[in-house]
Design a protein around this motif. Structure first.
Motif, PDB file in Angstrom:
ATOM      1  N   PRO A  98      -5.698   3.983  10.511  1.00 37.66           N
ATOM      2  CA  PRO A  98      -4.580   4.129  11.639  1.00 37.66           C
ATOM      3  C   PRO A  98      -4.933   3.223  12.549  1.00 37.66           C
ATOM      4  CG  PRO A  98      -5.521   6.094  10.866  1.00 37.66           C
ATOM      5  CD  PRO A  98      -6.321   5.223  10.154  1.00 37.66           C
ATOM      6  N   VAL A  99      -6.174   2.766  12.915  1.00 39.26           N
ATOM      7  CA  VAL A  99      -6.202   1.780  13.988  1.00 39.26           C
ATOM      8  C   VAL A  99      -6.006   0.504  13.770  1.00 39.26           C
ATOM      9  CG1 VAL A  99      -8.487   0.799  15.397  1.00 39.26           C
ATOM     10  CG2 VAL A  99      -8.480   3.119  14.882  1.00 39.26           C
ATOM     11  N   LEU A 100      -6.043   0.114  12.633  1.00 38.91           N
ATOM     12  CA  LEU A 100      -5.709  -1.220  11.905  1.00 38.91           C
ATOM     13  C   LEU A 100      -4.213  -1.169  12.087  1.00 38.91           C
ATOM     14  CD1 LEU A 100      -8.450  -1.510   9.175  1.00 38.91           C
ATOM     15  CD2 LEU A 100      -8.198  -2.833  11.180  1.00 38.91           C
ATOM     16  N   ALA A 101      -3.634  -0.253  11.708  1.00 34.35           N
ATOM     17  CA  ALA A 101      -2.079  -0.425  11.612  1.00 34.35           C
ATOM     18  C   ALA A 101      -1.720  -0.302  12.900  1.00 34.35           C
ATOM     19  CB  ALA A 101      -1.574   1.200  11.161  1.00 34.35           C
ATOM     20  N   ARG A 102      -1.895   0.210  14.050  1.00 35.78           N
ATOM     21  CA  ARG A 102      -1.729  -0.169  15.399  1.00 35.78           C
ATOM     22  C   ARG A 102      -1.912  -1.488  15.967  1.00 35.78           C
ATOM     23  NH1 ARG A 102      -3.870   5.273  15.959  1.00 35.78           N
ATOM     24  NH2 ARG A 102      -5.817   4.575  16.792  1.00 35.78           N
ATOM     25  N   LEU A 103      -2.978  -2.216  15.194  1.00 36.32           N
ATOM     26  CA  LEU A 103      -3.178  -3.628  15.781  1.00 36.32           C
ATOM     27  C   LEU A 103      -2.243  -4.612  14.962  1.00 36.32           C
ATOM     28  CD1 LEU A 103      -7.174  -3.575  15.560  1.00 36.32           C
ATOM     29  CD2 LEU A 103      -5.776  -3.792  17.662  1.00 36.32           C
ATOM     30  N   GLY A 104      -1.716  -4.021  14.172  1.00 36.01           N
ATOM     31  CA  GLY A 104      -0.738  -5.137  13.220  1.00 36.01           C
ATOM     32  C   GLY A 104      -1.106  -5.322  11.891  1.00 36.01           C
ATOM     33  N   PHE A 105      -2.026  -4.859  11.165  1.00 35.07           N
ATOM     34  CA  PHE A 105      -2.507  -4.758   9.679  1.00 35.07           C
ATOM     35  C   PHE A 105      -1.429  -4.156   9.058  1.00 35.07           C
ATOM     36  CE2 PHE A 105      -6.292  -6.178  11.836  1.00 35.07           C
ATOM     37  CZ  PHE A 105      -7.069  -6.989  10.916  1.00 35.07           C
ATOM     38  N   GLN A 106      -1.256  -4.496   7.947  1.00 34.85           N
ATOM     39  CA  GLN A 106      -0.347  -4.035   6.910  1.00 34.85           C
ATOM     40  C   GLN A 106      -1.033  -3.673   5.644  1.00 34.85           C
ATOM     41  OE1 GLN A 106       3.968  -5.593   6.798  1.00 34.85           O
ATOM     42  NE2 GLN A 106       3.436  -6.832   8.574  1.00 34.85           N
ATOM     43  N   PRO A 107      -0.654  -2.212   4.987  1.00 37.01           N
ATOM     44  CA  PRO A 107      -1.151  -2.077   3.694  1.00 37.01           C
ATOM     45  C   PRO A 107      -0.477  -2.837   2.604  1.00 37.01           C
ATOM     46  CG  PRO A 107       0.227  -0.424   4.431  1.00 37.01           C
ATOM     47  CD  PRO A 107       0.249  -1.190   5.750  1.00 37.01           C
ATOM     48  N   LEU A 108      -1.110  -3.436   1.846  1.00 37.54           N
ATOM     49  CA  LEU A 108      -0.801  -4.267   0.460  1.00 37.54           C
ATOM     50  C   LEU A 108      -0.881  -3.413  -0.884  1.00 37.54           C
ATOM     51  CD1 LEU A 108      -0.170  -6.293   2.717  1.00 37.54           C
ATOM     52  CD2 LEU A 108      -0.509  -7.921   1.058  1.00 37.54           C
ATOM     53  N   THR A 109      -2.198  -3.020  -0.938  1.00 38.49           N
ATOM     54  CA  THR A 109      -2.364  -2.150  -2.225  1.00 38.49           C
ATOM     55  C   THR A 109      -3.558  -1.494  -2.124  1.00 38.49           C
ATOM     56  OG1 THR A 109      -2.940  -2.402  -4.659  1.00 38.49           O
ATOM     57  CG2 THR A 109      -3.744  -4.112  -3.242  1.00 38.49           C
ATOM     58  N   THR A 110      -4.234  -0.835  -2.974  1.00 37.98           N
ATOM     59  CA  THR A 110      -5.593  -0.202  -2.911  1.00 37.98           C
ATOM     60  C   THR A 110      -6.465  -0.770  -3.757  1.00 37.98           C
ATOM     61  OG1 THR A 110      -4.931   1.342  -5.115  1.00 37.98           O
ATOM     62  CG2 THR A 110      -4.109   2.351  -2.778  1.00 37.98           C
ATOM     63  N   THR A 111      -7.660  -0.493  -3.160  1.00 34.38           N
ATOM     64  CA  THR A 111      -8.779  -1.155  -4.047  1.00 34.38           C
ATOM     65  C   THR A 111      -9.806   0.198  -4.206  1.00 34.38           C
ATOM     66  OG1 THR A 111     -10.464  -2.613  -4.175  1.00 34.38           O
ATOM     67  CG2 THR A 111      -9.838  -1.823  -1.909  1.00 34.38           C
ATOM     68  N   THR A 112     -10.364   0.111  -5.390  1.00 29.69           N
ATOM     69  CA  THR A 112     -11.439   1.233  -5.674  1.00 29.69           C
ATOM     70  C   THR A 112     -12.722   0.558  -6.524  1.00 29.69           C
ATOM     71  OG1 THR A 112      -9.689   2.786  -5.914  1.00 29.69           O
ATOM     72  CG2 THR A 112     -11.769   3.292  -7.075  1.00 29.69           C
ATOM     73  N   PRO A 113     -13.793   0.605  -5.987  1.00 28.30           N
ATOM     74  CA  PRO A 113     -15.000   0.136  -6.556  1.00 28.30           C
ATOM     75  C   PRO A 113     -15.434   1.159  -7.883  1.00 28.30           C
ATOM     76  CG  PRO A 113     -15.462   0.531  -4.211  1.00 28.30           C
ATOM     77  CD  PRO A 113     -14.197   1.114  -4.644  1.00 28.30           C
ATOM     78  N   TYR A 114     -15.526   0.465  -8.864  1.00 33.58           N
ATOM     79  CA  TYR A 114     -16.164   1.262 -10.108  1.00 33.58           C
ATOM     80  C   TYR A 114     -17.337   0.812 -10.510  1.00 33.58           C
ATOM     81  CZ  TYR A 114     -11.578   3.545 -11.361  1.00 33.58           C
ATOM     82  OH  TYR A 114     -10.556   4.242 -11.014  1.00 33.58           O
ATOM     83  N   VAL A 115     -18.442   1.602 -10.409  1.00 33.46           N
ATOM     84  CA  VAL A 115     -19.788   1.202 -10.535  1.00 33.46           C
ATOM     85  C   VAL A 115     -20.311   1.823 -11.630  1.00 33.46           C
ATOM     86  CG1 VAL A 115     -22.102   1.466  -9.631  1.00 33.46           C
ATOM     87  CG2 VAL A 115     -20.106   1.399  -8.010  1.00 33.46           C
ATOM     88  N   HIS A 116     -20.978   0.696 -12.396  1.00 34.67           N
ATOM     89  CA  HIS A 116     -21.976   0.922 -13.718  1.00 34.67           C
ATOM     90  C   HIS A 116     -23.306   0.547 -13.572  1.00 34.67           C
ATOM     91  CE1 HIS A 116     -22.961   0.740 -17.908  1.00 34.67           C
ATOM     92  NE2 HIS A 116     -21.754   1.353 -18.242  1.00 34.67           N
ATOM     93  N   GLY A 117     -24.075   1.427 -13.991  1.00 34.04           N
ATOM     94  CA  GLY A 117     -25.535   1.278 -14.150  1.00 34.04           C
ATOM     95  C   GLY A 117     -26.261   2.182 -13.518  1.00 34.04           C
TER      96      GLY A 117
END
Length: 257
Positions: free
Chosen positions: A238-257
């Protein structure tokens, strides 16, 4: 902003044509996978892939074997638009564990208001040495409740290396570190990455995070970057959106080990 065009540019600049994020790490391109390989405390993982359904499982298995032989835990950084559409499920089937989903948010620097300043009584201190890195790491452990050993090692290596690609800053209330953040700048890319913006709980809601974003964005603009990008949590979005950032996609880390 043309979301499709900017996302394609981000994929090319920051993923397909990725460069190592620190000294001692290397980027390898194997078939349709781009991965970073480094020491134990470096970030190890898959940055980009261009997989189809029939070949996805074999490509995943190849990466598991490769990093397994190195004795490395590694991350497959999955974006919401990556193919095949069921790549996340294929990673889980291969033993990966999904971490919390974040939102890739991007802003064009010319569209941002960069005049935000920290609240009265708080000053921003550039981080250039081990003492400053320890302040950053201590803040992150308080803000996020996670171990910062890897980040501490990586940030110190970046700041003391030959390339001037990282900016780190800590916010001090008097002598007390209350917030910290860093920015990674890839030479030749059009995107500067904002990372690790965290504020201790008792100091949240006072505009410090906003000031840290503006500070780093000013540096990126001065160095000729066109965009800034953030993997945003639900708290910072929400803070970034108020500053003018726009959402483009999601990102999810998948961890192995």
């Amino acid at each position: 902003m043309d979301h499709v065009a900017v996302l394609a540019l981000f994929d090319r600049d920051m993923r397909e044509d990725a460069r190592p994020d620190g000294p001692g790490a290397r980027v390898e391109r194997v078939d349709k996978v781009v991965r970073q390989v480094g020491a134990e405390h470096d970030w190890n993982g898959v940055i980009w892939s261009d997989l189809d359904g029939p070949g996805a499982d074999a490509a995943i298995a190849d990466q598991v074997r490769y990093f397994g032989k190195l004795g490395r835990e590694f991350e497959w950084k999955l974006y919401g638009h990556d193919k095949p559409e069921n790549l996340g499920q294929r990673l889980r089937d291969a033993g990966f564990v999904a971490q919390p989903e974040e939102t890739l948010m991007i802003a064009e620097l010319g569209d941002l208001a960069l005049d935000a300043q920290p609240p009265e009584g708080v000053r921003l201190l550039p981080v250039t040495d081990r003492e400053g890195v320890n302040l950053v790491a201590d803040v992150h452990e308080q803000a996020f409740g996670t171990d910062s050993t890897r980040m501490r090692h990586q940030l110190l290596a970046q700041l003391t290396g030959d390339e001037d690609n990282v900016v780190a800053v800590v916010a001090l209330a008097g002598d007390e570190p209350v917030s910290a953040a860093r920015m990674e700048m890839v030479p030749g890319a059009r995107f500067a990455g904002l990372w690790g913006g965290g504020t201790v709980e008792s100091w949240r809601g006072r505009g410090i995070y906003r000031a840290l974003v503006a500070h780093r964005a000013r540096v990126a603009a001065d160095r000729g970057y066109r965009y800034v990008q953030v993997d945003a949590s639900s708290q910072s979005r929400p803070v970034l959106a108020r500053l003018g950032f726009q959402p483009l996609t999601t990102t999810t880390p998948y961890v192995h080990g």
